[in-house]
Design an enzyme around this catalytic site. Structure first.
Site, mmCIF file in Angstrom:
data_model
loop_
_atom_site.group_PDB
_atom_site.id
_atom_site.type_symbol
_atom_site.label_atom_id
_atom_site.label_comp_id
_atom_site.label_asym_id
_atom_site.label_seq_id
_atom_site.Cartn_x
_atom_site.Cartn_y
_atom_site.Cartn_z
ATOM 1 N N TYR A 62 2.779 -2.379 -3.676
ATOM 2 C CA TYR A 62 1.866 -2.264 -2.395
ATOM 3 C C TYR A 62 1.007 -3.305 -2.212
ATOM 4 C CZ TYR A 62 -1.801 0.222 0.110
ATOM 5 O OH TYR A 62 -2.927 0.420 1.151
ATOM 6 N N LYS B 285 0.457 -5.831 1.014
ATOM 7 C CA LYS B 285 -0.871 -6.040 1.639
ATOM 8 C C LYS B 285 -1.423 -7.412 1.530
ATOM 9 C CE LYS B 285 -1.467 -1.960 3.365
ATOM 10 N NZ LYS B 285 -1.577 -1.605 4.632
HETATM 11 P P1 NAD Z 1 -2.326 7.597 6.036
HETATM 12 O O1 NAD Z 1 -1.354 8.013 5.172
HETATM 13 O O2 NAD Z 1 -3.426 8.937 6.282
HETATM 14 O O3 NAD Z 1 -2.103 6.969 7.274
HETATM 15 C C1 NAD Z 1 -1.160 6.343 7.797
HETATM 16 C C2 NAD Z 1 -0.562 6.185 8.998
HETATM 17 O O4 NAD Z 1 0.643 5.238 9.042
HETATM 18 C C3 NAD Z 1 -0.003 7.677 9.205
HETATM 19 O O5 NAD Z 1 -0.392 8.187 10.527
HETATM 20 C C4 NAD Z 1 1.556 7.412 9.119
HETATM 21 O O6 NAD Z 1 2.154 8.507 10.015
HETATM 22 C C5 NAD Z 1 1.732 6.135 9.593
HETATM 23 N N1 NAD Z 1 2.885 5.418 9.412
HETATM 24 C C6 NAD Z 1 3.357 5.462 8.062
HETATM 25 N N2 NAD Z 1 4.609 4.858 8.251
HETATM 26 C C7 NAD Z 1 5.003 4.849 9.500
HETATM 27 C C8 NAD Z 1 5.917 4.204 10.511
HETATM 28 N N3 NAD Z 1 7.255 3.953 9.697
HETATM 29 N N4 NAD Z 1 5.749 4.212 11.552
HETATM 30 C C9 NAD Z 1 4.711 4.684 12.199
HETATM 31 N N5 NAD Z 1 3.536 5.103 11.674
HETATM 32 C C10 NAD Z 1 3.765 5.043 10.391
HETATM 33 O O7 NAD Z 1 -3.439 6.571 5.272
HETATM 34 P P2 NAD Z 1 -4.741 5.713 5.519
HETATM 35 O O8 NAD Z 1 -5.302 5.961 4.312
HETATM 36 O O9 NAD Z 1 -5.248 6.156 6.959
HETATM 37 O O10 NAD Z 1 -4.269 4.333 5.661
HETATM 38 C C11 NAD Z 1 -3.976 3.602 6.902
HETATM 39 C C12 NAD Z 1 -3.960 1.942 6.483
HETATM 40 O O11 NAD Z 1 -5.158 1.729 5.803
HETATM 41 C C13 NAD Z 1 -2.652 1.842 5.724
HETATM 42 O O12 NAD Z 1 -2.043 0.893 5.980
HETATM 43 C C14 NAD Z 1 -3.300 1.798 4.207
HETATM 44 O O13 NAD Z 1 -2.213 1.049 3.378
HETATM 45 C C15 NAD Z 1 -4.683 1.485 4.354
HETATM 46 N N6 NAD Z 1 -5.559 1.334 3.454
HETATM 47 C C16 NAD Z 1 -5.915 2.821 3.249
HETATM 48 C C17 NAD Z 1 -6.845 2.589 2.024
HETATM 49 C C18 NAD Z 1 -7.463 3.913 1.590
HETATM 50 O O14 NAD Z 1 -8.187 4.010 0.586
HETATM 51 N N7 NAD Z 1 -7.147 4.957 2.548
HETATM 52 C C19 NAD Z 1 -7.308 1.618 1.170
HETATM 53 C C20 NAD Z 1 -6.760 0.298 1.805
HETATM 54 C C21 NAD Z 1 -5.707 -0.102 2.925
#
Ligand code: NAD
Length: 248
Positions: free
Chosen positions: A156, A160
């Site tokens: 992961y 990123k």
């Molecule tokens: P989440 O799992 O709630 O949301 C991820 C979204 O991406 C979902 O709506 C999912 O349906 C969509 N998705 C996944 N695969 C897909 C695809 N093939 N096509 C279209 N959409 C797709 O997660 P989140 O926490 O809201 O994360 C959002 C972003 O932030 C991600 O890129 C994640 O890596 C990043 N992030 C999150 C955190 C955290 O602590 N939550 C920290 C750092 C980075």
């Protein structure tokens, strides 16, 4: 400040979590927002409904970011339909965690397909449209672990970290076209993705945050609004860390 009236935006993975908050925040500032989803059309519809109820405008944009060519075609079609695409937030992402010794090639391929190649496919189509309209904003959602690393998240973190190299390269490639390209690196944010973490991992993470709390999706959305706005127009190639001091 941060007026986005007249702008069009696409947020990938906009149906929940950080993506949903970004959709709502961009719409609140006046942008017309295309809410991408792959599964859970109902959730995406709920985002559109919430935006409209708050006086904004939005539409659904269902396509799979995990297939680069499909993503590129879909974003090209969307830009054509909207007439232009001013803002792309490549937020869709998945996490597959595990120690290196358990790492499967398929998992690595899936992570890179969605987090890296899919984001690039969207960016490629967005750049084509933005070059025609002589400007735009591309924002990649990376992660704190892409910069600081994390045991059990090698694959992961690699995906990123890749986004950060992409951000810097595209920023240099398209600055002359008035297209800014930046990344947001969230720390530990309360969403469905982090709910999936075991309790022990959550409390360890909490201890590592100087501000002493997890962040909210709205705090990430505020960073996206800034980078998307005219006020953020002199910022390109940067990583905006929104992490409570977890990595400085
Ligand atoms: P989440 O799992 O709630 O949301 C991820 C979204 O991406 C979902 O709506 C999912 O349906 C969509 N998705 C996944 N695969 C897909 C695809 N093939 N096509 C279209 N959409 C797709 O997660 P989140 O926490 O809201 O994360 C959002 C972003 O932030 C991600 O890129 C994640 O890596 C990043 N992030 C999150 C955190 C955290 O602590 N939550 C920290 C750092 C980075």
């Amino acid at each position: 400040m941060f007026d986005l009236k007249g702008k069009t935006a696409l947020v990938t993975g906009g149906s929940r979590g950080i993506g949903r908050a970004i959709c709502e925040a961009l719409a609140k500032q006046g942008a017309h927002v295309a809410v991408n989803y792959v599964r859970g059309e109902e959730n995406a519809r709920a985002v559109v409904t919430a935006i409209e109820a708050a006086g904004g405008t939005a539409e659904l944009a269902g396509f799979d970011v995990g297939h680069m060519a499909e993503a590129e075609t879909a974003v090209t079609a969307l830009a054509k339909k909207l007439g232009k695409l001013d803002i792309l937030v490549a937020n869709a992402g998945i996490s597959i965690d595990g120690l290196l010794l358990r790492l499967k090639e398929d998992d690595l391929d899936r992570l890179f397909a969605v987090n890296v190649k899919g984001s690039l496919g969207c960016a490629k189509a967005a750049v084509k449209s933005m070059m025609r309209t002589k400007g735009g904003r591309i924002i990649f959602v990376s992660s704190v672990v892409g910069e600081m690393g994390n045991a059990g998240q090698t694959a992961y973190a690699a995906s990123k970290a890749a986004l950060l190299g992409i951000t810097k390269s595209l920023a240099r490639e398209y600055a002359s076209r008035n297209i800014t390209v930046n990344a947001i690196a969230p720390g530990f944010i309360e969403t469905d993705m982090t709910h999936a973490l075991p309790e022990a991992a959550r409390s360890e993470l909490n201890k590592a945050i100087p501000l002493g709390r997890v962040g909210t999706a709205a705090e990430i959305a505020a960073a996206a609004v800034y980078l998307a706005s005219d006020e953020g127009g002199y910022v390109t190639g940067q990583t905006l860390r929104v992490n409570g001091g977890m990595y400085v």
